[in-house]
Design an enzyme around this catalytic site. Structure first.
Site: not given
Length: 258
Positions: A148, A161
Site C-alpha cells: 500500500s 496498517y
C-alpha cells in the site's frame, strides 16, 4: 520475441483474499493469461460464489477454492497442504489478504493492532516461507505482495496498517535478494485508493472523496483491475529480470508535490 513471454499457460497461482475486490480481480487477470487459480478467503459463501463465476468464465482452467483464515497458523499450514493435494508445486503466490481498523494510535487495544499484524504481515511472511518448497520445484516462480502507499508515506490509514505495509515492502526486498538464486522473484504493488467494497464508505463521503481526488494527479480513484494488471505483469515471464521492486498503482499520488 515469443508471445509466451506474455502468457501464464499451465502455471498455478495461489491467491489470498480472493473472494472480492482486488483479490478477485487478480484471480480473473491471471486466469485470463492462462493460469490455474487456487483461491483462499475467510468468507466461505463469497468464496464459493466467486469460484463459481470464475469457473464459468474460464471453463478450460482449474479454479479451486478453500475457506481459511490466513492470520491463523493452523489454517496457513492447511492451505499449503491443500495446494500440495491439488498441484505439483506452485508458480505464483499472491499475498493479498489484509484488513484494517482505523483509529488514532493511542486508541488501539493490543488485540486490535496485533490482529492487523497477523492478517497483513505475518501471514505474508509465513505463507511465503511455507510456499518456498513448492515454488522452488519449478525453475522460475514468483511472489507478489499487495502492499500500500501507506507503507511508503503517511496517509490516514492508522499507524498499525502503515507499519504492516512498510514491513511487507521490506520483506519483499529481503526475500528477493535471498531467494533470487533459487529462481523465486519477489515483488510488490502499492495501491492508493481503489474502488472496492472496503473503501466504499469513505469514498461515499463527498468531502473526503474530493480531498482524495485533490491529492491524486489523475483525478480519480483506481479500479481493482488496474492493480490486478500490475500484479499479473510482475508474474509474467516478460518480467523475468524484475525482483525486489514495488510498483505504485496510485494515479501519481506518491509523486505529487506542490
Amino acid at each position: 520475441m515469443s508471445s509466451n513471454r506474455w502468457r501464464l499457460d499451465g502455471q498455478i497461482a495461489l491467491i489470498t483474499g480472493a473472494s472480492a475486490g482486488i483479490g478477485l480481480a487478480i484471480a480473473r487477470e491471471l486466469l485470463g493469461l492462462g493460469a490455474d487459480a487456487l483461491l483462499v478467503a475467510r468468507d466461505a459463501g463469497a468464496l464459493e460464489a466467486a469460484r463459481d463465476d470464475l469457473a464459468d468464465e474460464f471453463p478450460e482452467q482449474r479454479v479451486l477454492g478453500l475457506s481459511a483464515d490466513v492470520s491463523d497458523d493452523d489454517d496457513r499450514r492447511a492451505i499449503l497442504d491443500w495446494v500440495e493435494d491439488h498441484a505439483d508445486g506452485l508458480h505464483m503466490l499472491v499475498n493479498n489478504a489484509g484488513g484494517n481498523i482505523t483509529k488514532p494510535a493511542v486508541d488501539y487495544s493490543e488485540d486490535e493492532w496485533r490482529g492487523i499484524f497477523e492478517t497483513n504481515l505475518f501471514s505474508a511472511f509465513e505463507l511465503s516461507r511455507l510456499a518456498y518448497p513448492l515454488l522452488t520445484r519449478h525453475a522460475v516462480s514468483s511472489i507478489v505482495n499487495v502492499g500500500s502507499v501507506s507503507g511508503i508515506t503517511a496517509v490516514r490509514s492508522g499507524a498499525p496498517y502503515g507499519m504492516t505495509k512498510a514491513a511487507m515492502h521490506q520483506l519483499t526486498r529481503n526475500l528477493a535478494a535471498e531467494w533470487a538464486e533459487d529462481g523465486v522473484r519477489v515483488n510488490s504493488v502499492a495501491p492508493w485508493y481503489i474502488r472496492t467494497r472496503r473503501t466504499s464508505d469513505k469514498l461515499s463521503d463527498t468531502d473526503y472523496y474530493e480531498e482524495v481526488i485533490e491529492r491524486t494527479p489523475m483525478r480519480r480513484v483506481g479500479e481493482p483491475e488496474e492493480v490486478a494488471a500490475a500484479v499479473a505483469f510482475l508474474c509474467l515471464p516478460a518480467a523475468s529480470y524484475i525482483t525486489g521492486e514495488c510498483i505504485a498503482v496510485d494515479g501519481g499520488f506518491l509523486r505529487y508535490g506542490f
